[in-house]
Motif scaffolding. Structure first.
Motif, PDB file in Angstrom:
ATOM      1  N   ARG A 204       0.861  -1.184   0.000  1.00  0.00           N
ATOM      2  CA  ARG A 204       0.000   0.000   0.000  1.00  0.00           C
ATOM      3  C   ARG A 204       0.896   1.232   0.000  1.00  0.00           C
ATOM      4  NH1 ARG A 204      -4.065   0.524   4.594  1.00  0.00           N
ATOM      5  NH2 ARG A 204      -2.374  -0.416   5.837  1.00  0.00           N
ATOM      6  N   GLN A 215      -4.220  10.072   1.080  1.00  0.00           N
ATOM      7  CA  GLN A 215      -4.881   8.813   0.741  1.00  0.00           C
ATOM      8  C   GLN A 215      -3.943   7.660   1.038  1.00  0.00           C
ATOM      9  OE1 GLN A 215      -6.320   8.671  -3.310  1.00  0.00           O
ATOM     10  NE2 GLN A 215      -7.358   6.715  -3.059  1.00  0.00           N
ATOM     11  N   ALA A 217      -3.836   3.598   0.048  1.00  0.00           N
ATOM     12  CA  ALA A 217      -4.498   2.576  -0.765  1.00  0.00           C
ATOM     13  C   ALA A 217      -3.442   1.761  -1.499  1.00  0.00           C
ATOM     14  CB  ALA A 217      -5.458   3.238  -1.772  1.00  0.00           C
ATOM     15  N   SER A 218      -3.892   0.712  -2.169  1.00  0.00           N
ATOM     16  CA  SER A 218      -2.988  -0.054  -3.017  1.00  0.00           C
ATOM     17  C   SER A 218      -2.542   0.828  -4.181  1.00  0.00           C
ATOM     18  CB  SER A 218      -3.699  -1.295  -3.553  1.00  0.00           C
ATOM     19  OG  SER A 218      -4.716  -0.912  -4.482  1.00  0.00           O
ATOM     20  N   GLN A 220      -2.661   0.383  -7.366  1.00  0.00           N
ATOM     21  CA  GLN A 220      -3.638   0.450  -8.450  1.00  0.00           C
ATOM     22  C   GLN A 220      -4.847   1.284  -8.073  1.00  0.00           C
ATOM     23  OE1 GLN A 220      -2.624  -1.051 -11.394  1.00  0.00           O
ATOM     24  NE2 GLN A 220      -4.194   0.319 -12.214  1.00  0.00           N
ATOM     25  N   GLU A 221      -5.267   1.189  -6.805  1.00  0.00           N
ATOM     26  CA  GLU A 221      -6.397   1.991  -6.345  1.00  0.00           C
ATOM     27  C   GLU A 221      -6.058   3.477  -6.404  1.00  0.00           C
ATOM     28  OE1 GLU A 221     -10.184   2.943  -4.652  1.00  0.00           O
ATOM     29  OE2 GLU A 221      -9.416   1.166  -5.673  1.00  0.00           O
ATOM     30  N   LEU A 222      -4.843   3.838  -5.986  1.00  0.00           N
ATOM     31  CA  LEU A 222      -4.411   5.232  -6.071  1.00  0.00           C
ATOM     32  C   LEU A 222      -4.448   5.728  -7.508  1.00  0.00           C
ATOM     33  CD1 LEU A 222      -1.246   5.496  -3.779  1.00  0.00           C
ATOM     34  CD2 LEU A 222      -3.498   6.450  -3.331  1.00  0.00           C
ATOM     35  N   TYR A 223      -4.036   4.882  -8.420  1.00  0.00           N
ATOM     36  CA  TYR A 223      -3.947   5.268  -9.824  1.00  0.00           C
ATOM     37  C   TYR A 223      -5.331   5.386 -10.459  1.00  0.00           C
ATOM     38  CZ  TYR A 223      -1.841   5.504 -14.477  1.00  0.00           C
ATOM     39  OH  TYR A 223      -1.440   5.919 -15.724  1.00  0.00           O
ATOM     40  N   ASP A 224      -6.199   4.421 -10.158  1.00  0.00           N
ATOM     41  CA  ASP A 224      -7.515   4.386 -10.793  1.00  0.00           C
ATOM     42  C   ASP A 224      -8.520   5.314 -10.131  1.00  0.00           C
ATOM     43  OD1 ASP A 224      -6.608   2.503 -12.580  1.00  0.00           O
ATOM     44  OD2 ASP A 224      -7.344   0.794 -11.430  1.00  0.00           O
ATOM     45  N   HIS A 225      -8.412   5.493  -8.808  1.00  0.00           N
ATOM     46  CA  HIS A 225      -9.392   6.307  -8.077  1.00  0.00           C
ATOM     47  C   HIS A 225      -8.695   7.248  -7.098  1.00  0.00           C
ATOM     48  CE1 HIS A 225     -11.860   2.815  -9.374  1.00  0.00           C
ATOM     49  NE2 HIS A 225     -12.749   3.761  -9.595  1.00  0.00           N
ATOM     50  N   HIS A 387     -11.231  11.190 -15.553  1.00  0.00           N
ATOM     51  CA  HIS A 387     -11.385  11.487 -14.121  1.00  0.00           C
ATOM     52  C   HIS A 387     -12.015  12.875 -13.993  1.00  0.00           C
ATOM     53  CE1 HIS A 387      -8.676   8.175 -12.717  1.00  0.00           C
ATOM     54  NE2 HIS A 387      -8.211   8.318 -13.952  1.00  0.00           N
ATOM     55  N   TYR A 398     -16.720  10.233  -8.003  1.00  0.00           N
ATOM     56  CA  TYR A 398     -16.819   8.842  -8.435  1.00  0.00           C
ATOM     57  C   TYR A 398     -18.183   8.220  -8.160  1.00  0.00           C
ATOM     58  CZ  TYR A 398     -11.771   9.191  -8.807  1.00  0.00           C
ATOM     59  OH  TYR A 398     -10.504   9.574  -9.168  1.00  0.00           O
TER      60      TYR A 398
END
Length: 399
Positions: A204, A215, A217-218, A220-225, A387, A398
């Motif tokens: 993370r 934030q 997060a993982s 990928q989560e940071l990147y996507d959301h 985004h 979102y």
């Protein structure tokens, strides 16, 4: 091994400077957590508070079940790897690795066993009799890692350990550190300003800005959301393109007006994100990742509403891809976060936003693209990957 918990941790220096404010998150047992952010965001201060090298102004810090706010550094059962390696130049590799164990009066046979095991894991067996001056930068970093490993601590703390290495060696060493941490399973907090390191190494990632947590997060989560404009702009290389637009509805469809251009949005967008309805006719920040832009000439048939017109200003051929810098007639987002990110990147003001200069955006094109500087070109936009951010609060939209 143990969990590390930050509970409303703050650090205020005697002159009133607030370095960390109400930092709260947990690093799970055996997890690799990366703290990332621009210089001066408080990430190293947070790490030094865990190490006992900085006093905690307020809040509670736990390692496992123990509150360690007032515990001396030597009694915290942690091991720290510094940016400068901090090796003793007059001692051999063996003696550097063994130094902390000798201070703790560990039996000689046990010291030898641990040093030999660490040397085997780190591929240092052939260098144990050498002095640090006879080692490369990567080998010195391995020695520093070995000194931490032999202590068998509850947690590793790493403060930008790769920043002194050249680019190729950094790539190699970050893979080795990530593999080593997985093999050992030791709780690790790793500080870096390099978001590529953060994304490739961490289970993370915690993004910090001006002493505050943005934030956790993982990768990928940071990147996507990304939760807000700052995270969206900081995570990703090249950075997300941030444009100011307005949502418009016509004949039941929704479009994003960007200066003199317009992008048609998917019909189900407002159903998936009903909060966007409140921004119809109002300014909104639209983020476009470089990989969501492509040379329309090689995509095939693209609806007219999914195209942007731009002038190629720079082409960077990287073999597997081309970074294309385009001037487009669309206003750059003018928010505090965007200006801050531009300053951190070494740009005094965001590119664009003046009457005589187009806004510059970056696209990650296929190497099949034949665009060259000076070309007027059409760019296909993946509208499903856009985004949206509230320009007043900076928060992502979102829902």
């Amino acid at each position: 091994m143990a969990q590390v918990a930050f509970e409303e941790i703050s650090k205020v220096y005697p002159d009133g400077t607030s370095a960390v404010r109400s930092l709260s998150f947990e690093v799970d047992d055996g997890e690799f957590m990366v703290l990332v952010g621009p210089s001066g965001c408080g990430k190293t201060t947070a790490l030094r508070m865990v190490a006992g090298l900085e006093e905690i102004s307020s809040g509670t810090l736990r390692i496992g079940e123990r509150v360690i706010n007032d515990t001396p550094s030597r009694d915290r059962d942690i091991a720290m790897v510094f940016q400068s390696y901090a090796l003793y130049p007059h001692l051999s590799v063996y003696e550097n690795i063994a130094f902390g164990l000798r201070l703790k009066k560990v039996p000689k046979d046990e010291i030898h066993r641990r040093v030999q095991e660490a040397a085997r894991v780190l591929d240092l067996e052939a260098f144990l009799r050498r002095k640090p001056r006879a080692l490369s930068g990567g080998q010195r970093q391995r020695v520093a890692m070995g000194r931490a490993i032999v202590r068998q601590p509850q947690a590793f703390l790493m403060d930008e350990p790769l920043s002194n290495l050249d680019a190729k060696l950094r790539v190699q060493m970050r893979a080795e550190i990530a593999r080593l941490q997985q093999d050992l399973g030791v709780t690790t907090i790793y500080v870096t300003h390099d978001q590529i390191e953060a994304m490739t190494m961490g289970d993370r990632v915690a993004v910090m800005r001006k002493g505050e947590l943005q934030q956790v997060a993982s990768p990928q989560e940071l990147y996507d959301h990304p939760v807000n404009l700052f995270v969206g702009g900081f995570i990703g290389s090249p950075a997300m393109n941030m444009l100011e637009g307005t949502l418009e509805r016509s004949n039941g469809s929704v479009a994003a007006r960007l200066g003199s251009q317009s992008i048609s949005l998917d019909s189900g967008l407002l159903d998936a994100r009903p909060d966007l309805a409140a921004f119809e006719g109002r300014p909104i920040v639209i983020g476009i990742r470089p990989e969501d832009l492509e040379d329309a000439a090689i995509v095939g048939e693209v609806p007219a509403g999914r195209l942007l017109q731009g002038t190629v200003e720079l082409r960077e051929a990287l073999g597997s891809e081309i970074m294309v810098h385009l001037g487009v007639d669309a206003p750059v987002a003018s928010t505090v976060e965007v200006a801050e990110l531009a300053e951190d990147a070494g740009v005094p003001t965001p590119a664009g936003g003046t009457p005589d200069r187009a806004t510059r955006i970056v696209g990650r094109f296929s190497p099949r693209s034949r665009v060259k500087p000076g070309d007027e070109t059409q760019v296909a936009v993946d509208t499903q990957a856009l985004h949206f951010f509230d320009p007043e609060t900076g928060l992502g939209i979102y829902s």
